[in-house]
Design a protein around this motif. Sequence first.
Motif, PDB file in Angstrom:
ATOM      1  N   LEU A 175      -8.759  -1.332  10.314  1.00  0.00           N
ATOM      2  CA  LEU A 175      -8.582  -0.825   8.954  1.00  0.00           C
ATOM      3  C   LEU A 175      -7.428  -1.542   8.258  1.00  0.00           C
ATOM      4  N   LEU A 176      -6.374  -1.835   9.004  1.00  0.00           N
ATOM      5  CA  LEU A 176      -5.254  -2.596   8.445  1.00  0.00           C
ATOM      6  C   LEU A 176      -5.702  -4.009   8.112  1.00  0.00           C
ATOM      7  N   ASP A 177      -6.462  -4.629   9.009  1.00  0.00           N
ATOM      8  CA  ASP A 177      -6.955  -5.987   8.756  1.00  0.00           C
ATOM      9  C   ASP A 177      -7.786  -6.029   7.469  1.00  0.00           C
ATOM     10  N   ALA A 178      -8.654  -5.033   7.288  1.00  0.00           N
ATOM     11  CA  ALA A 178      -9.500  -4.981   6.084  1.00  0.00           C
ATOM     12  C   ALA A 178      -8.654  -4.757   4.832  1.00  0.00           C
ATOM     13  N   PHE A 179      -7.636  -3.905   4.949  1.00  0.00           N
ATOM     14  CA  PHE A 179      -6.730  -3.628   3.829  1.00  0.00           C
ATOM     15  C   PHE A 179      -6.025  -4.913   3.403  1.00  0.00           C
ATOM     16  N   ILE A 180      -5.462  -5.629   4.371  1.00  0.00           N
ATOM     17  CA  ILE A 180      -4.749  -6.878   4.065  1.00  0.00           C
ATOM     18  C   ILE A 180      -5.695  -7.885   3.430  1.00  0.00           C
ATOM     19  N   ALA A 181      -6.899  -8.009   3.984  1.00  0.00           N
ATOM     20  CA  ALA A 181      -7.862  -8.993   3.474  1.00  0.00           C
ATOM     21  C   ALA A 181      -8.300  -8.690   2.049  1.00  0.00           C
ATOM     22  N   ALA A 182      -8.256  -7.423   1.651  1.00  0.00           N
ATOM     23  CA  ALA A 182      -8.706  -7.032   0.313  1.00  0.00           C
ATOM     24  C   ALA A 182      -7.647  -7.273  -0.761  1.00  0.00           C
ATOM     25  N   LEU A 183      -6.428  -7.586  -0.353  1.00  0.00           N
ATOM     26  CA  LEU A 183      -5.329  -7.731  -1.314  1.00  0.00           C
ATOM     27  C   LEU A 183      -5.095  -9.196  -1.663  1.00  0.00           C
ATOM     28  N   PRO A 184      -4.539  -9.463  -2.856  1.00  0.00           N
ATOM     29  CA  PRO A 184      -4.251 -10.847  -3.221  1.00  0.00           C
ATOM     30  C   PRO A 184      -3.133 -11.430  -2.353  1.00  0.00           C
ATOM     31  N   GLN A 185      -3.217 -12.705  -2.072  1.00  0.00           N
ATOM     32  CA  GLN A 185      -2.177 -13.388  -1.298  1.00  0.00           C
ATOM     33  C   GLN A 185      -0.823 -13.180  -1.978  1.00  0.00           C
ATOM     34  N   GLY A 186       0.171 -12.735  -1.216  1.00  0.00           N
ATOM     35  CA  GLY A 186       1.500 -12.501  -1.767  1.00  0.00           C
ATOM     36  C   GLY A 186       1.608 -11.233  -2.585  1.00  0.00           C
ATOM     37  N   GLY A 187       0.590 -10.365  -2.498  1.00  0.00           N
ATOM     38  CA  GLY A 187       0.583  -9.138  -3.272  1.00  0.00           C
ATOM     39  C   GLY A 187       1.662  -8.156  -2.840  1.00  0.00           C
ATOM     40  N   THR A 188       1.857  -7.132  -3.667  1.00  0.00           N
ATOM     41  CA  THR A 188       2.868  -6.121  -3.402  1.00  0.00           C
ATOM     42  C   THR A 188       2.218  -4.883  -2.789  1.00  0.00           C
ATOM     43  N   VAL A 189       2.884  -4.332  -1.776  1.00  0.00           N
ATOM     44  CA  VAL A 189       2.344  -3.193  -1.036  1.00  0.00           C
ATOM     45  C   VAL A 189       3.424  -2.134  -0.849  1.00  0.00           C
ATOM     46  N   LEU A 190       3.002  -0.875  -0.943  1.00  0.00           N
ATOM     47  CA  LEU A 190       3.845   0.250  -0.551  1.00  0.00           C
ATOM     48  C   LEU A 190       3.261   0.852   0.717  1.00  0.00           C
ATOM     49  N   ASP A 191       4.057   0.887   1.789  1.00  0.00           N
ATOM     50  CA  ASP A 191       3.674   1.596   3.015  1.00  0.00           C
ATOM     51  C   ASP A 191       4.331   2.966   2.908  1.00  0.00           C
ATOM     52  N   LEU A 192       3.536   3.960   2.565  1.00  0.00           N
ATOM     53  CA  LEU A 192       4.025   5.309   2.275  1.00  0.00           C
ATOM     54  C   LEU A 192       4.023   6.145   3.551  1.00  0.00           C
ATOM     55  N   GLY A 193       5.206   6.516   4.018  1.00  0.00           N
ATOM     56  CA  GLY A 193       5.311   7.204   5.305  1.00  0.00           C
ATOM     57  C   GLY A 193       5.184   6.186   6.417  1.00  0.00           C
ATOM     58  N   CYS A 194       6.038   5.173   6.382  1.00  0.00           N
ATOM     59  CA  CYS A 194       5.895   3.975   7.224  1.00  0.00           C
ATOM     60  C   CYS A 194       6.198   4.193   8.697  1.00  0.00           C
ATOM     61  N   GLY A 195       6.847   5.306   9.050  1.00  0.00           N
ATOM     62  CA  GLY A 195       7.226   5.478  10.446  1.00  0.00           C
ATOM     63  C   GLY A 195       8.109   4.329  10.897  1.00  0.00           C
ATOM     64  N   PRO A 196       7.933   3.845  12.135  1.00  0.00           N
ATOM     65  CA  PRO A 196       8.790   2.780  12.654  1.00  0.00           C
ATOM     66  C   PRO A 196       8.506   1.399  12.084  1.00  0.00           C
ATOM     67  N   GLY A 197       7.490   1.281  11.231  1.00  0.00           N
ATOM     68  CA  GLY A 197       7.299   0.050  10.485  1.00  0.00           C
ATOM     69  C   GLY A 197       6.360  -0.983  11.075  1.00  0.00           C
ATOM     70  N   GLY A 198       5.592  -0.627  12.087  1.00  0.00           N
ATOM     71  CA  GLY A 198       4.685  -1.599  12.695  1.00  0.00           C
ATOM     72  C   GLY A 198       3.634  -2.129  11.738  1.00  0.00           C
TER      73      GLY A 198
END
Length: 195
Positions: free
Chosen positions: A28-51
């Motif tokens: 699901l993460l791989d698909a999320f990354i692939a759907a975004l523009p190269q160099g795009g901006t992302v918010l990881d909401l509730g990131c936990g330890p950041g993996g």
Amino acid sequence: MSDDETLRVYAAKTDEYARIMGHADDPLLDAFIAALPQGGTVLDLGCGPGGFAAAMARAGLRVTATDAVPEMVAMAAQHPGVDARVATFDQIEGTDLYDGIWANFSLLHAGRDALPVHLAAIARALRPGGLLHIAMKTGTGTRRDAIGRRYTYVTQDELHRLLTDAGLSVKTVTTGRDKGLDGTYADWIALGAYG
């Protein structure tokens, strides 16, 4: 998230949680990354330890990672390319800021009454055509797990309606069942929705 008991559990179990979540190998993460523009901006909401945030940064995305637990934010901040900050769901602000928002098993700790408010703020923070990934445990009601964390459970129809009401368009649905930090298995749903 404003539930003090849930925050205390995560603060006390930061290292254990980081071990469990240590790998970010997730289709699901791989698909999320692939759907975004190269160099795009992302918010990881509730990131936990950041993996997950670290994996996004390695993929070339500009990542802001937030969590209400300072111990989690300290871990997330150690990953190169991750701008980690202590913040609650109530502090989602701004308009047209992010190409993607990753809310992976975080908003399930928000109160049911607060979900429409948080999702509306997320919809505003997404750029036009931006992607929200949201994953939550499925079921009904609100209750605590065996280690004291508060969960708001949703049905697929309920979550779909909440996203639609916030002005988002659901495009993908994934379901599964996994073992959590409390050692029990739970059903979950992940939706991909566009602004």
